[in-house]
Enzyme design. Sequence first.
Site, mmCIF file in Angstrom:
data_model
loop_
_atom_site.group_PDB
_atom_site.id
_atom_site.type_symbol
_atom_site.label_atom_id
_atom_site.label_comp_id
_atom_site.label_asym_id
_atom_site.label_seq_id
_atom_site.Cartn_x
_atom_site.Cartn_y
_atom_site.Cartn_z
ATOM 1 N N PRO A 11 0.794 -1.229 0.000
ATOM 2 C CA PRO A 11 0.000 0.000 0.000
ATOM 3 C C PRO A 11 0.828 1.281 0.000
ATOM 4 C CG PRO A 11 -0.082 -1.076 2.149
ATOM 5 C CD PRO A 11 0.558 -2.042 1.197
ATOM 6 N N ASN A 12 0.331 2.224 -0.766
ATOM 7 C CA ASN A 12 0.866 3.591 -0.869
ATOM 8 C C ASN A 12 2.159 3.707 -1.675
ATOM 9 O OD1 ASN A 12 -1.202 4.956 0.749
ATOM 10 N ND2 ASN A 12 -0.359 3.740 2.438
ATOM 11 N N ARG A 19 5.048 11.156 -2.304
ATOM 12 C CA ARG A 19 4.716 10.827 -0.917
ATOM 13 C C ARG A 19 5.939 11.037 -0.018
ATOM 14 N NH1 ARG A 19 4.712 4.643 1.278
ATOM 15 N NH2 ARG A 19 3.908 5.059 3.356
ATOM 16 N N TYR A 24 11.053 8.978 1.462
ATOM 17 C CA TYR A 24 11.029 7.923 0.435
ATOM 18 C C TYR A 24 11.702 8.320 -0.883
ATOM 19 C CZ TYR A 24 7.715 5.878 3.698
ATOM 20 O OH TYR A 24 7.138 5.355 4.831
ATOM 21 N N ASN A 73 8.280 -5.388 -1.105
ATOM 22 C CA ASN A 73 8.134 -4.273 -0.174
ATOM 23 C C ASN A 73 6.662 -4.233 0.196
ATOM 24 O OD1 ASN A 73 7.897 -1.928 1.267
ATOM 25 N ND2 ASN A 73 9.082 -0.666 -0.154
ATOM 26 N N ALA A 76 3.131 -0.831 4.724
ATOM 27 C CA ALA A 76 2.645 -0.882 6.107
ATOM 28 C C ALA A 76 2.160 -2.269 6.521
ATOM 29 C CB ALA A 76 1.521 0.131 6.282
ATOM 30 N N HIS A 79 4.057 -4.436 9.014
ATOM 31 C CA HIS A 79 3.962 -4.272 10.465
ATOM 32 C C HIS A 79 2.665 -4.803 11.049
ATOM 33 C CE1 HIS A 79 7.315 -1.742 9.438
ATOM 34 N NE2 HIS A 79 6.539 -0.913 8.758
ATOM 35 N N ASP A 86 2.089 -15.782 6.858
ATOM 36 C CA ASP A 86 1.745 -17.180 6.547
ATOM 37 C C ASP A 86 1.985 -17.487 5.069
ATOM 38 O OD1 ASP A 86 1.059 -17.601 9.165
ATOM 39 O OD2 ASP A 86 -1.112 -17.549 8.836
ATOM 40 N N GLU A 97 13.095 -9.144 1.253
ATOM 41 C CA GLU A 97 12.294 -7.991 1.677
ATOM 42 C C GLU A 97 13.101 -6.703 1.446
ATOM 43 O OE1 GLU A 97 12.041 -7.934 5.938
ATOM 44 O OE2 GLU A 97 10.494 -6.373 5.964
ATOM 45 N N HIS A 99 12.892 -2.326 1.985
ATOM 46 C CA HIS A 99 12.248 -1.069 2.391
ATOM 47 C C HIS A 99 13.130 0.084 1.943
ATOM 48 C CE1 HIS A 99 9.236 -3.107 4.751
ATOM 49 N NE2 HIS A 99 10.196 -3.876 5.223
ATOM 50 N N LEU A 100 12.490 1.118 1.401
ATOM 51 C CA LEU A 100 13.246 2.311 0.983
ATOM 52 C C LEU A 100 13.858 3.001 2.195
ATOM 53 C CD1 LEU A 100 10.350 3.214 -1.325
ATOM 54 C CD2 LEU A 100 12.665 2.983 -2.200
ATOM 55 N N SER A 101 13.028 3.187 3.220
ATOM 56 C CA SER A 101 13.498 3.789 4.468
ATOM 57 C C SER A 101 14.000 2.677 5.385
ATOM 58 C CB SER A 101 12.347 4.550 5.144
ATOM 59 O OG SER A 101 11.362 3.636 5.611
ATOM 60 N N ARG A 106 12.772 4.250 12.835
ATOM 61 C CA ARG A 106 11.600 5.135 12.790
ATOM 62 C C ARG A 106 10.669 4.891 13.990
ATOM 63 N NH1 ARG A 106 9.174 4.975 6.939
ATOM 64 N NH2 ARG A 106 8.002 6.728 7.805
ATOM 65 N N ARG A 110 6.637 0.738 13.804
ATOM 66 C CA ARG A 110 7.340 0.097 12.676
ATOM 67 C C ARG A 110 8.379 -0.920 13.135
ATOM 68 N NH1 ARG A 110 5.567 3.383 8.326
ATOM 69 N NH2 ARG A 110 5.217 5.488 9.103
HETATM 70 C C1 DQA Z 1 8.212 1.204 3.739
HETATM 71 C C2 DQA Z 1 8.314 1.351 5.253
HETATM 72 C C3 DQA Z 1 6.974 1.073 5.900
HETATM 73 O O1 DQA Z 1 7.076 1.266 7.305
HETATM 74 C C4 DQA Z 1 5.921 2.038 5.373
HETATM 75 O O2 DQA Z 1 4.666 1.730 5.924
HETATM 76 C C5 DQA Z 1 5.876 2.069 3.902
HETATM 77 C C6 DQA Z 1 7.133 2.084 3.155
HETATM 78 C C7 DQA Z 1 9.541 1.572 3.043
HETATM 79 O O3 DQA Z 1 9.731 1.192 1.902
HETATM 80 O O4 DQA Z 1 10.375 2.269 3.643
HETATM 81 O O5 DQA Z 1 4.819 2.176 3.293
HETATM 82 O O6 DQA Z 1 7.935 -0.159 3.428
#
Ligand code: DQA
Length: 144
Positions: A11-12, A19, A24, A73, A76, A79, A86, A97, A99-101, A106, A110
């Site tokens: 998501p997002n 964003r 990010y 990725n 959210a 978390h 599963d 896995e 994550h950009l951040s 944080r 998270r």
């Molecule tokens: C994220 C980190 C997550 O905590 C956050 O909810 C995201 C982006 C990242 O790529 O840093 O949507 O997955």
Amino acid sequence: MSKPIYVLGGPNLNLLGTREPEIYGRETLDDIHARLKDLAGSTPIEARQTNYEGELVSWIQEASREGSGVILNAGAYTHTSVALHDALRACTVPVVEVHLSNPAAREAFRQVNYVSPAVKASIAGLGGYGYELALMAVRSLSGK
Ligand code: DQA
């Protein structure tokens, strides 16, 4: 034709580029996917993004049947999602896995991560470059 590497976004991530760019970055998800396709050469890349948890679960199941590996990725859902955990445990191809951040640096919410314990490796905090490293890792893990 070799089996694709699935690059799955949660998501997002469709909002990347606009964003919270201070967290990010300014690159869009399309930019990242295009770079991965370039780098992957003849290995097909199946790049998708969804805002829906169940869709991610279905795609992980599909990748396990039809792919050679997964770069994930989960945004959210990382978390919150036992369903993703599963699905990943049931997945028979290597998953890395990304994550950009760096979620570990944080907010407290998270610090909970349902993805990490169910995947081969995790890369965080390197922006779009993390996806490039994940591609190399998945290729090496899947022998491509
Ligand atoms: C994220 C980190 C997550 O905590 C956050 O909810 C995201 C982006 C990242 O790529 O840093 O949507 O997955």
